[in-house]
Design a protein around this motif. Structure first.
Motif: not given
Length: 253
Positions: A77-81
């Motif tokens: 949800k926050k790290v991977l593109p």
């Protein structure tokens, strides 16, 4: 191919470095998001009573102050593109065989990936000698991990399923091969509770999970490891006991 790596032994665990070396043989798009500290035995727990903090250690390398499930959630949800094509959890320091999967943070991280529709694999390195938890030999995992994963990449995974892999406690050349087997069964009724006293005089208790094997033949993960094979077990997230549905519907109608 984008690969997400995580674990339950923490961002600084040697097994995570082993897993990264394995993953980089498959892709150069490798991301890491793992717990900041060891979370062994955390199971599929989700942190709800305190905030989670995300730390960036290097390009594509992150940790979270939470459980393996938290780490996967934050990664997605926050790290991977974008969503990964493959999630690898491990390489765990120690076995995740039989009923261990219900306690395992390693397996639970893969469960979270499977719930998100991502092809997910949990990997664990079995070791046998007492007192060597900080010096586990990952030779079997390192030698066999990439070979095994290359074979799994194109295999269709049914929805809400994952694969649990355990490497035997052997030198790489002594591993006999790979067996696809069912989950075994431990009897933890004799598990120990160690009692002691801390330096301030307060009593404490420490759980020891030393299970007794309760499977027969050679078709379980427990026997595969004992026989010197890499154990590969497909797991499903639907825990419904189908055989009991009709009986309970009849009795409770």
């Amino acid at each position: 191919m984008r690969i997400l790596l995580t674990n339950d032994d923490g961002i600084n665990a040697p097994g995570l470095n082993v897993l990264e070396r394995i993953a980089r043989q498959l892709s150069d798009d490798v991301w890491i998001c793992a717990p900041s500290e060891e979370q062994s035995g955390a199971g599929h727990s989700l942190t709800l009573n305190r905030p989670i903090r995300l730390h960036k250690h290097a390009e594509r390398r992150f940790s979270v102050t939470g459980t393996p499930t938290d780490a996967v959630t934050m990664a997605l949800k926050k790290v991977l593109p974008g969503p990964p094509d493959l999630l690898l959890s491990g390489v765990n320091r120690g076995a995740n065989l039989g009923d261990d999967v219900t306690y395992s943070g390693t397996v639970s991280a893969a469960i979270e990936g499977a719930l998100a529709g991502i092809r997910s694999v949990a990997l664990s390195q079995v070791y046998v000698k007492e007192g060597m938890a900080d010096a586990v030999p990952f030779h079997a995992a390192e030698a066999w991990g990439c070979k095994l994963l290359k074979s799994l990449i194109d295999v269709p995974f049914a929805p809400r399923t994952l694969v649990n892999v355990n490497f035997p406690p052997l030198a790489a050349d002594d591993v006999k091969g790979i067996r696809v087997v069912r989950q075994g069964f431990h009897d933890y009724a004799r598990g120990s509770v160690v009692e002691g006293t801390d330096p301030r005089g307060y009593r404490y208790y420490w759980f020891g999970l030393h299970g007794i094997e309760h499977t027969s033949g050679h078709d379980s993960d427990l026997e595969a490891i004992a026989d010197g094979y890499v154990a590969v077990t497909p797991l499903q997230l639907d825990l419904t006991h189908e055989a009991s549905l009709a009986l309970l519907r009849e009795r409770l109608a």
